[in-house]
Design an enzyme around this catalytic site. Sequence first.
Site, PDB file in Angstrom:
ATOM      1  N   ASP A   1      -4.464  -6.467   4.879  1.00 13.53           N
ATOM      2  CA  ASP A   1      -5.477  -7.353   5.462  1.00 13.53           C
ATOM      3  C   ASP A   1      -5.426  -8.749   4.862  1.00 13.53           C
ATOM      4  O   ASP A   1      -5.815  -9.721   5.511  1.00 13.53           O
ATOM      5  CB  ASP A   1      -6.875  -6.764   5.249  1.00 13.53           C
TER       6      ASP A   1
ATOM      7  N   ILE B   1      -2.921  -7.924  13.876  1.00 19.23           N
ATOM      8  CA  ILE B   1      -1.884  -7.633  14.870  1.00 19.23           C
ATOM      9  C   ILE B   1      -2.457  -6.843  16.044  1.00 19.23           C
ATOM     10  O   ILE B   1      -2.221  -7.153  17.213  1.00 19.23           O
ATOM     11  CB  ILE B   1      -0.726  -6.857  14.222  1.00 19.23           C
TER      12      ILE B   1
ATOM     13  N   ASN C   1       0.847  -1.187   0.000  1.00 16.17           N
ATOM     14  CA  ASN C   1       0.000   0.000   0.000  1.00 16.17           C
ATOM     15  C   ASN C   1       0.887   1.243   0.000  1.00 16.17           C
ATOM     16  O   ASN C   1       2.111   1.145  -0.047  1.00 16.17           O
ATOM     17  CB  ASN C   1      -0.956  -0.012   1.195  1.00 16.17           C
TER      18      ASN C   1
END
Length: 402
Positions: A278, A309, A210
Amino acid sequence: MQRLYRKRIVLGVGGGIAAYKSAELVRRLRDQGAEVRVVMTSGGREFITPLTLQALSGHPVHLDLLDPAAEAAMGHIELARWADLVVIAPATADLMARLAQGVANDLLTTLVLATNAPVALAPAMNQAMWADPATQANRALLQQRGIRMFGPASGSQACGDVGMGRMLEADDLAQAAADCFERSLLTGKHLLITAGPTQENIDPVRYITNHSSGKMGFALAEAAAEAGARVTLVAGPVFLPTPDRVHRIDVVSARDMLTACEAAMPCDLFIAAAAVADYRPEVVAPHKLKKDPGSDDGLLLQMVRNPDILATLAGRADRPFSVGFAAETENLLEYATRKLRDKNLDLIVANDVANPSIGFNSEENAVTVIDRQQHETRFSQASKGHIARQLIAFIADRYHQA
């Protein structure tokens, strides 16, 4: 005395019989968590050996103005930048006179001129020398310039005289050094921070990631260290320098990040600023995937969920005070509040990444912090460094209230 925790102290040792107390002072400073570097004058070496102070401080003693082992041979500049506080103990009448005149003819006097850190002197001399008008004029001038005086005390002296001029004891000097610092917001606390993106491999060449730059997480780590915390920074693949006094662990994937975070536990506070993927490909191809030149078909990847996490650490029996980040492009506060509740967080920081001026890779940010009672606290747009310091102060306050 926790105010000395992780503080960097340069101890200058002048040429006086009281130099024997400097060894005990190094021990007292280190007992309170300070890191100590020792600088000795040529006179100081006549009273106590550099080897003794090296053994007690755990670092080589600095002796020479131009040090071939130092970066660019400029040891005085490196030490001047490194120090949070410079303490000279003992400070002789000669050394005080040289400092008052701005003389820079050895490593210690040059360092004092070069540093922006506070400087404190622990005078040690014969009572007549202390009372002499020249010494008193030098003392007044140095104090006028902002240099602190730790003592002296009155008592018996090595020469047999009794009166003012005796150097303070090590415990008193360590306390005086601690008094130079305000109690930090997170002194002695272990703070774990994640930052940056994760990369999830498709094959040995390609990966999914990302746009996170890691700048916000790194700014938080720097601000937390400034607030006195022991900081562990678990960073995804980013090209950012490690903040001063921060322990950095580099990882690649979400599973790597979880493993590193669990290994760093226990901690007092956990701030999850990383943009963790994700999902990851269910199977990582062992070789580079090739397109079929005779086909227009696309590539189908089967994805599986990565471990959560933040929820994992916030759900532990020894859970830390847990702070999440919600980077959203729509329905910012609604989604952030849901994440706060679903992941059992103490606070969540909502960030509108659809706004290019405060989104990924930007130098500025504007956030809203939401607590368990759904109270909202807004931080207006500012540099990420400024926002980070505001957030650390806010988080520390809520942590101490919890």
